[in-house]
Design a protein around this motif. Structure first.
Motif, PDB file in Angstrom:
ATOM      1  N   ALA A 102       5.722   9.914  -6.408  1.00  0.00           N
ATOM      2  CA  ALA A 102       6.661   9.332  -5.374  1.00  0.00           C
ATOM      3  C   ALA A 102       6.343  10.236  -4.247  1.00  0.00           C
ATOM      4  CB  ALA A 102       8.111   9.733  -5.791  1.00  0.00           C
ATOM      5  N   THR A 103       6.557   9.447  -2.977  1.00  0.00           N
ATOM      6  CA  THR A 103       6.195  10.033  -1.857  1.00  0.00           C
ATOM      7  C   THR A 103       7.644  10.349  -0.915  1.00  0.00           C
ATOM      8  OG1 THR A 103       5.962   7.820  -0.872  1.00  0.00           O
ATOM      9  CG2 THR A 103       3.965   9.200  -1.596  1.00  0.00           C
ATOM     10  N   GLY A 104       8.657   9.785  -1.550  1.00  0.00           N
ATOM     11  CA  GLY A 104       9.852   9.980  -0.953  1.00  0.00           C
ATOM     12  C   GLY A 104      11.224   9.824  -1.669  1.00  0.00           C
ATOM     13  N   PRO A 105      12.336  10.127  -1.656  1.00  0.00           N
ATOM     14  CA  PRO A 105      13.442   9.739  -2.520  1.00  0.00           C
ATOM     15  C   PRO A 105      13.744   8.434  -2.901  1.00  0.00           C
ATOM     16  CG  PRO A 105      14.151  10.658  -0.575  1.00  0.00           C
ATOM     17  CD  PRO A 105      12.883  10.828  -0.478  1.00  0.00           C
ATOM     18  N   SER A 148       0.904  -1.309   0.151  1.00  0.00           N
ATOM     19  CA  SER A 148       0.007   0.005  -0.115  1.00  0.00           C
ATOM     20  C   SER A 148       0.872   1.297   0.206  1.00  0.00           C
ATOM     21  CB  SER A 148      -0.989   0.118   1.108  1.00  0.00           C
ATOM     22  OG  SER A 148      -1.949  -1.157   1.153  1.00  0.00           O
ATOM     23  N   VAL A 149       0.403   2.184  -0.822  1.00  0.00           N
ATOM     24  CA  VAL A 149       1.198   3.524  -0.833  1.00  0.00           C
ATOM     25  C   VAL A 149       0.130   4.647  -0.533  1.00  0.00           C
ATOM     26  CG1 VAL A 149       2.444   4.893  -2.032  1.00  0.00           C
ATOM     27  CG2 VAL A 149       2.958   2.584  -2.516  1.00  0.00           C
ATOM     28  N   ILE A 202      11.555  -2.173  -9.128  1.00  0.00           N
ATOM     29  CA  ILE A 202      11.789  -2.482  -7.782  1.00  0.00           C
ATOM     30  C   ILE A 202      12.421  -1.166  -7.310  1.00  0.00           C
ATOM     31  CG2 ILE A 202      14.037  -3.374  -8.774  1.00  0.00           C
ATOM     32  CD1 ILE A 202      14.459  -5.148  -6.124  1.00  0.00           C
ATOM     33  N   ASP A 203      11.767  -0.743  -5.972  1.00  0.00           N
ATOM     34  CA  ASP A 203      12.016   0.392  -5.367  1.00  0.00           C
ATOM     35  C   ASP A 203      13.201   0.474  -4.494  1.00  0.00           C
ATOM     36  OD1 ASP A 203      10.019   1.703  -6.833  1.00  0.00           O
ATOM     37  OD2 ASP A 203       8.557   1.592  -5.306  1.00  0.00           O
ATOM     38  N   LEU A 204      14.290   1.310  -4.893  1.00  0.00           N
ATOM     39  CA  LEU A 204      15.276   1.328  -4.202  1.00  0.00           C
ATOM     40  C   LEU A 204      15.530   2.595  -3.256  1.00  0.00           C
ATOM     41  CD1 LEU A 204      17.751  -0.137  -7.023  1.00  0.00           C
ATOM     42  CD2 LEU A 204      16.343  -1.362  -5.238  1.00  0.00           C
ATOM     43  N   ALA A 205      15.293   2.641  -2.055  1.00  0.00           N
ATOM     44  CA  ALA A 205      15.295   3.827  -1.259  1.00  0.00           C
ATOM     45  C   ALA A 205      16.796   4.218  -1.012  1.00  0.00           C
ATOM     46  CB  ALA A 205      14.559   3.921  -0.040  1.00  0.00           C
ATOM     47  N   GLY A 227       8.254  11.608 -13.357  1.00  0.00           N
ATOM     48  CA  GLY A 227       9.442  12.642 -13.251  1.00  0.00           C
ATOM     49  C   GLY A 227      10.174  12.303 -14.133  1.00  0.00           C
ATOM     50  N   GLY A 228      11.379  12.558 -13.755  1.00  0.00           N
ATOM     51  CA  GLY A 228      12.839  12.335 -14.419  1.00  0.00           C
ATOM     52  C   GLY A 228      12.892  10.949 -14.770  1.00  0.00           C
ATOM     53  N   LEU A 229      12.935  10.734 -16.253  1.00  0.00           N
ATOM     54  CA  LEU A 229      12.984   9.319 -16.566  1.00  0.00           C
ATOM     55  C   LEU A 229      14.073   9.067 -17.647  1.00  0.00           C
ATOM     56  CD1 LEU A 229      11.733   6.507 -17.033  1.00  0.00           C
ATOM     57  CD2 LEU A 229      10.207   7.438 -18.630  1.00  0.00           C
ATOM     58  N   VAL A 230      14.735   7.947 -17.448  1.00  0.00           N
ATOM     59  CA  VAL A 230      15.653   7.672 -18.381  1.00  0.00           C
ATOM     60  C   VAL A 230      15.849   6.247 -18.800  1.00  0.00           C
ATOM     61  CG1 VAL A 230      18.368   7.183 -19.058  1.00  0.00           C
ATOM     62  CG2 VAL A 230      17.664   9.302 -17.630  1.00  0.00           C
ATOM     63  N   LEU A 231      15.626   6.191 -20.258  1.00  0.00           N
ATOM     64  CA  LEU A 231      15.548   4.533 -20.713  1.00  0.00           C
ATOM     65  C   LEU A 231      16.934   4.191 -21.417  1.00  0.00           C
ATOM     66  CD1 LEU A 231      12.013   4.729 -22.382  1.00  0.00           C
ATOM     67  CD2 LEU A 231      12.638   4.145 -19.920  1.00  0.00           C
ATOM     68  N   ILE A 232      17.237   2.875 -21.185  1.00  0.00           N
ATOM     69  CA  ILE A 232      18.756   2.591 -21.724  1.00  0.00           C
ATOM     70  C   ILE A 232      18.388   1.060 -22.499  1.00  0.00           C
ATOM     71  CG2 ILE A 232      20.844   1.898 -21.603  1.00  0.00           C
ATOM     72  CD1 ILE A 232      20.940   3.452 -18.943  1.00  0.00           C
ATOM     73  N   ASP A 233      18.786   1.230 -23.904  1.00  0.00           N
ATOM     74  CA  ASP A 233      18.668  -0.161 -24.763  1.00  0.00           C
ATOM     75  C   ASP A 233      20.026  -0.994 -24.443  1.00  0.00           C
ATOM     76  OD1 ASP A 233      18.105  -2.137 -26.413  1.00  0.00           O
ATOM     77  OD2 ASP A 233      17.601  -0.805 -27.974  1.00  0.00           O
ATOM     78  N   HIS A 234      19.996  -2.004 -23.839  1.00  0.00           N
ATOM     79  CA  HIS A 234      21.138  -2.779 -23.802  1.00  0.00           C
ATOM     80  C   HIS A 234      21.318  -3.693 -24.921  1.00  0.00           C
ATOM     81  CE1 HIS A 234      21.572  -1.287 -19.888  1.00  0.00           C
ATOM     82  NE2 HIS A 234      20.390  -1.380 -19.587  1.00  0.00           N
ATOM     83  N   GLY A 235      20.360  -3.665 -25.955  1.00  0.00           N
ATOM     84  CA  GLY A 235      20.575  -4.743 -26.895  1.00  0.00           C
ATOM     85  C   GLY A 235      19.207  -5.460 -27.246  1.00  0.00           C
TER      86      GLY A 235
END
Length: 276
Positions: free
Chosen positions: A252-255, A105-106, A179-182, A208-216
């Motif tokens: 998001a509610t926190g960093p 729950s959030v 997977i959320d990493l605080a 918010g700020g989003l980056v996408l990376i193609d690894h192949g």
């Protein structure tokens, strides 16, 4: 739970202490990986062979004969992987284990981020979906995933597991495909493997700020809620190179860093590709 880049990985809702699964060679086709919902198979076969999944042509092996196949959160219990080149064919049938996906729950999110209704906002969301879709459509000819991934952060606390059912402000939502990493605001985010940036933009409504990376071969990783982005679309990244900073932008509610992965529109658990 505090983890670092060398820690054993939490994936698909369970601690995977066992080694990677392996399917024996079948006259030119070898598969290893995590044969579980949200997992993947790393394959080796004839260079440039076409790869079929349950009869559908989905990808092709690299010049070295390396390829990847992903299993979605709702993948069936059995998947057939087949390689074809000229008159040669090799196939394996894999048993896919069920994942364990908890409910989380959030609360305290702005109502507009949970159930937006304003016409102008809805139009903005549709525009953002369109440009993100272009980033996810990338298919570079590379196999940067072949040696596994590093964690994108040095140390962190897992606050939400991949695939969990989200309850947002009391309202059931779609599963959480990250997977959320605080970590503290401003922590450096690093590329877990080499790849090409296909999208880099701040100010998105949800991410918010989003980056996408193609690894192949269309294996795309996503990095959400960034406070600062240090890369641009089209940029080639080396493993370990900084791509931005952790923030709490968007929904998001926190960093924290929400780390996601897709393979040809299938949602995968990125932690299952982390080297142990």
């Amino acid at each position: 739970m505090i983890l670092n880049r060398r820690s054993v990985v939490l994936g698909s809702g369970a601690l995977l202490a066992a080694g990677a699964a392996q399917a024996q060679d079948d006259e030119g086709l070898t598969l290893t990986g995590r044969f579980v919902q949200g997992g993947h198979a790393l394959g080796r076969t004839w260079p440039r062979a076409l790869i079929f999944v349950d009869g559908e042509s989905l990808t092709a092996a690299s010049a070295d004969g390396v390829f990847i196949v992903g299993f979605d959160r709702d993948a069936a219990g059995s998947v057939q992987v087949e390689a074809r080149l000229g008159g040669r064919t090799a196939r394996r049938t894999l048993d896919i284990a069920r994942g364990q996906f908890p409910s989380t729950s959030v609360n305290g999110l702005p109502p507009s981020t949970v159930e937006p209704s304003d016409p102008e906002l809805l139009a903005r969301i549709q525009r953002e979906i369109a440009i993100k879709t272009e980033g996810f459509a990338s298919r570079i000819d590379a196999d940067h995933f072949r040696d596994g991934f590093d964690w994108p952060l040095e140390a962190f606390r897992v606050t939400s597991r991949w695939g969990s059912q989200r309850i947002l402000n009391g309202t059931p939502a779609r599963p959480h495909y990250g997977i959320d990493l605080a970590v503290p605001q401003g922590t450096v985010i690093r590329a877990p493997a080499a790849g090409r940036v296909t999208f880099a933009r701040s100010g998105l409504h949800f991410e918010g700020g989003l980056v996408l990376i193609d690894h192949g071969q269309g294996l795309i990783t996503a990095y959400l809620h960034q406070s600062r982005i240090d890369v641009v679309a089209g940029q080639e990244l080396r493993r370990g190179e900084a791509l931005g900073r952790v923030g709490m932008t968007g929904r998001a509610t926190g960093p924290h860093l929400c780390w996601r992965m897709k393979w040809r529109d299938r949602n995968l658990d990125p932690s299952l590709l982390v080297k142990t």
